[in-house]
Design a protein around this motif. Structure first.
Motif, short mmCIF file in Angstrom:
data_model
loop_
_atom_site.label_atom_id
_atom_site.label_comp_id
_atom_site.label_asym_id
_atom_site.label_seq_id
_atom_site.Cartn_x
_atom_site.Cartn_y
_atom_site.Cartn_z
N SER A 161 0.77 -1.20 -0.01
CA SER A 161 0.08 0.09 -0.08
C SER A 161 0.93 1.31 0.02
N LYS A 163 0.04 3.90 1.03
CA LYS A 163 -0.32 4.62 2.30
C LYS A 163 0.62 4.45 3.52
N ARG A 164 1.71 3.27 3.26
CA ARG A 164 2.58 2.94 4.23
C ARG A 164 3.95 3.85 4.00
#
Length: 412
Positions: A161, A163-164
């Motif tokens: 992801s 988002k990490r």
């Protein structure tokens, strides 16, 4: 050993002088035993590798060798069929669904194909900062959009992801150095025209030629001197660029100043509670409002504890601090402080690891092997760069993996 007729012959010459007719598959397969023997099965696998034009000679394949050659390294890579020892899977397990940084750079290989190398920077379960090579991917162009699509494909392939991601370093891969050079040339041209109009310099044949920064050579030291002369000539134009301001703007500068407050040097003399709380505000996705309140209390207890613990008295950098927090299990007592420390550690200072990947690419894909395919190149680089991962692969794993592979011709 046996001759082509199947008769036993003396093998002393083979033992003392070695086997030199590697291209003669019939001669090579004379010493195979029965059809269903393990030896015969191993020989067939070797023939498969030989059909790919894989070099068997010129390498030190001993146990103590640093580079055991293409055959042994690719033999080990075949164990990739076992999910337990799969390199990418190991890296993802090391990250453990935690935050990580992304290092990306691009360079052309010997066949003039643009290759994008991707490296992940993260803190593992032991508190150790690591940078792992993930992949090298051929990109049709080096624009920001093209590299972004390639990164998205890589993340989708391994179920990661975006988002990490908490830090990104591109070392100019998404910049345009040619445009900066054009800006220098244009600024220099304007200065020359202004000086000519003001009568400060004269015109004539061979005067006031267009110049640009000169790249220093690797073997000619006088080229470094010429580079310095160009910098002096173009200095007034160079200082008009905004690159330093772009790379170290007010936000980045404040971030670095706040991060320095975590330093363990000289009994944590740089510790500043207000700066660390400000640092946590740069990461709104990692600290909720309630956690920010708890972080202030945790920091006060944490600094008093580590200052009175002799095990933290001789630490020299943030990496040592993270490792010691894990060793002493204090990362569990101060989870918010440790989270803040990890976020600082995955910030990129340099892209040296990616540059090493390109150095490895030049060793693997040479002018004599310039037709290596993209996937095969990536596989070879994984073997070459992540040697420490493959050291954990046992010979039994490799043998078992080969036994499970069906015999078939392999196309280039």
């Amino acid at each position: 050993m046996r001759d082509n007729a199947g008769k036993c012959v003396k093998s002393d010459a083979f033992i003392t002088d070695g086997f030199c007719r590697w291209n003669d598959l019939k001669s090579f397969s004379g010493h195979v035993g029965g059809v269903d023997s393990f030896h015969n099965n191993a020989v067939m696998k070797c023939e498969n590798l030989m059909k790919q034009g894989l070099a068997f000679r010129g390498h030190d394949e001993s146990e103590n060798s640093v580079n055991r050659g293409n055959f042994v390294e690719l033999l080990k890579y075949t164990a990739d069929q076992n999910e337990v020892v799969k390199v990418v899977k190991n890296v993802i397990e090391e990250i453990n669904h935690d935050v990580f940084g992304l290092l990306v750079d691009e360079s052309a290989d010997v066949s003039d194909k643009e290759q994008m190398a991707v490296v992940f920077r993260f803190v593992d379960k032991g508190g150790i900062v690591k940078e792992r090579f993930m992949s090298i991917t051929h990109v049709s162009e080096t624009s920001a959009t093209s590299l972004k699509f390639a990164i998205d494909d890589l993340f989708a392939k391994y179920g990661l992801s975006i988002k990490r991601v908490r830090g990104q370093g591109y070392d100019g891969a998404m910049g345009a150095s040619c445009k900066r050079k054009d800006m220098i040339r244009e600024n220099y041209r304007k200065e020359i025209m202004e000086e000519i109009n003001n009568g400060e310099i004269s015109t004539g044949t061979g005067l006031n030629q267009e110049i640009s920064l000169q790249r220093p050579g690797y073997t000619r030291w006088n080229s470094h001197y010429r580079t310095l002369l160009r910098v002096i000539q173009l200095f007034s134009s160079i200082i008009k660029l905004q690159e330093f301001n772009d790379r170290f703007n007010e936000v980045n500068t404040e971030l670095l100043i706040c991060a320095a407050s975590l330093s363990p040097i000289d009994a944590f003399t740089e510790f500043d509670l207000s700066k660390l709380l400000r640092l946590s505000e740069f990461y709104p996705d990692d600290f909720s409002l309630g956690e920010l309140i708890s972080l202030e209390q945790e920091l006060c207890i944490y600094i008093d504890n580590v200052r009175h613990d002799e095990r933290f008295s001789n630490l020299e950098n943030l990496g040592d601090l993270a490792r010691m927090l894990v060793e002493t299990r204090k990362h569990m007592s101060y989870p918010l402080v440790y989270r803040l420390l990890k976020l600082v550690l995955i910030l990129h200072v340099a892209t040296t690891t990616v540059e090493r990947c390109f150095s490895a690419m030049k060793i693997v894909k040479t002018y004599r092997r310039n037709r290596i395919g993209d996937q095969f190149l990536n596989d070879c680089l994984v073997c070459f760069i992540e040697k420490d991962v493959f050291k954990t692969i046992t010979n039994e794993t490799v043998v078992t993996s080969f036994q499970n592979i069906k015999y078939r011709r392999m196309l280039l």
